[in-house]
Motif scaffolding. Structure first.
Motif, PDB file in Angstrom:
ATOM      1  N   PRO A   1       0.824  -1.218   0.000  1.00 45.74           N
ATOM      2  CA  PRO A   1       0.000   0.000   0.000  1.00 45.74           C
ATOM      3  C   PRO A   1       0.854   1.262   0.000  1.00 45.74           C
ATOM      4  CG  PRO A   1      -0.799  -1.559   1.636  1.00 45.74           C
ATOM      5  CD  PRO A   1       0.522  -2.083   1.143  1.00 45.74           C
ATOM      6  N   THR A   2       0.457   2.227  -0.815  1.00 44.88           N
ATOM      7  CA  THR A   2       1.105   3.528  -0.835  1.00 44.88           C
ATOM      8  C   THR A   2       0.127   4.626  -0.414  1.00 44.88           C
ATOM      9  OG1 THR A   2       0.594   3.823  -3.189  1.00 44.88           O
ATOM     10  CG2 THR A   2       2.718   2.824  -2.637  1.00 44.88           C
ATOM     11  N   GLY A   3      -1.057   4.233   0.002  1.00 43.69           N
ATOM     12  CA  GLY A   3      -2.068   5.172   0.466  1.00 43.69           C
ATOM     13  C   GLY A   3      -3.098   4.437   1.304  1.00 43.69           C
ATOM     14  N   GLU A   4      -4.015   5.181   1.868  1.00 41.20           N
ATOM     15  CA  GLU A   4      -5.043   4.625   2.737  1.00 41.20           C
ATOM     16  C   GLU A   4      -6.300   4.266   1.945  1.00 41.20           C
ATOM     17  OE1 GLU A   4      -4.672   3.949   5.980  1.00 41.20           O
ATOM     18  OE2 GLU A   4      -2.575   4.585   5.749  1.00 41.20           O
ATOM     19  N   PRO A   5      -7.084   3.313   2.438  1.00 37.73           N
ATOM     20  CA  PRO A   5      -8.361   3.023   1.777  1.00 37.73           C
ATOM     21  C   PRO A   5      -9.343   4.164   1.977  1.00 37.73           C
ATOM     22  CG  PRO A   5      -8.185   1.805   3.826  1.00 37.73           C
ATOM     23  CD  PRO A   5      -6.842   2.448   3.606  1.00 37.73           C
TER      24      PRO A   5
END
Length: 200
Positions: A180-184
């Protein structure tokens, strides 16, 4: 206790921002998928689920194939949005393709004629369980993933041809994954009281 399992269920989310780093070596990813394939339930024990793992250039080639196919059939305005999503998926580490083998299912349709019209639904239910197991297991290992459905407009046929897969393998979905490179996105829940009833 079932709590560790339910914790994994809660942690599984659709994560679109993914990169090409991998928390695990390929062999361990393969083992997760193999265990899911072996132990996911299927109606009448049909075991029709088929899975293909694409890593590295094979993963990139998949999304280029989908991109070139959809560019030919979508309007420029529609494709602009599509292309952005495809680029995001391609930024990931790999993709898992899920199929259902229609030849295997047809054997059970012939054997259990009274359920013949139900086996397509049974097949999708079984595939959904298999997809969910793999998706949840990957997120437990530190991956982000989403469930995608690109199989229309000749995509499925081109994928089978590119990776020399049997014509009887019906493409159900793709799961692009990576670190992951970001949040959901925030998740909204409908009241569980409206979705669950208990009688005792």
């Amino acid at each position: 206790m079932s709590q560790p399992f339910l914790d994994a269920v809660r942690a599984r989310r659709s994560i679109y921002a993914i990169g090409k780093e991998s928390p695990l070596p390929v062999a361990q990813i393969e083992e997760i998928i193999k265990q899911a394939v072996l132990h996911a339930p299927s109606s009448f024990n049909s075991q029709a689920g088929r899975v293909v793992l694409l890593i590295g250039k094979e993963h990139d080639d998949l999304w280029e194939l989908i991109r070139s196919t959809l560019r030919e059939v979508q309007s420029p305005e529609h494709f602009e949005n599509t292309n952005g999503r495809l680029t995001g998926f391609q930024k990931g580490y790999g993709t898992i393709l899920f199929f259902e083998d229609q030849a295997a299912l047809n054997q059970f349709k012939d054997k259990y004629a009274s359920y013949k019209d139900d086996f397509d639904s049974f097949s999708l239910q079984s595939s959904g369980i298999l997809q969910y197991i793999v998706w949840t297991a990957l997120e437990k290992e530190g991956y982000g993933a989403t469930l995608q459905h690109y199989y229309k407009d000749g995509v499925a046929e081109k994928i089978r041809a590119r990776w020399n897969l049997p014509d009887s393998w019906k493409l159900i979905s793709e799961v692009p994954f990576g670190k992951p490179t970001g949040e959901p996105y925030p998740k909204q829940f409908q009241p569980v009281e409206e979705r669950f009833k208990s009688f005792h």
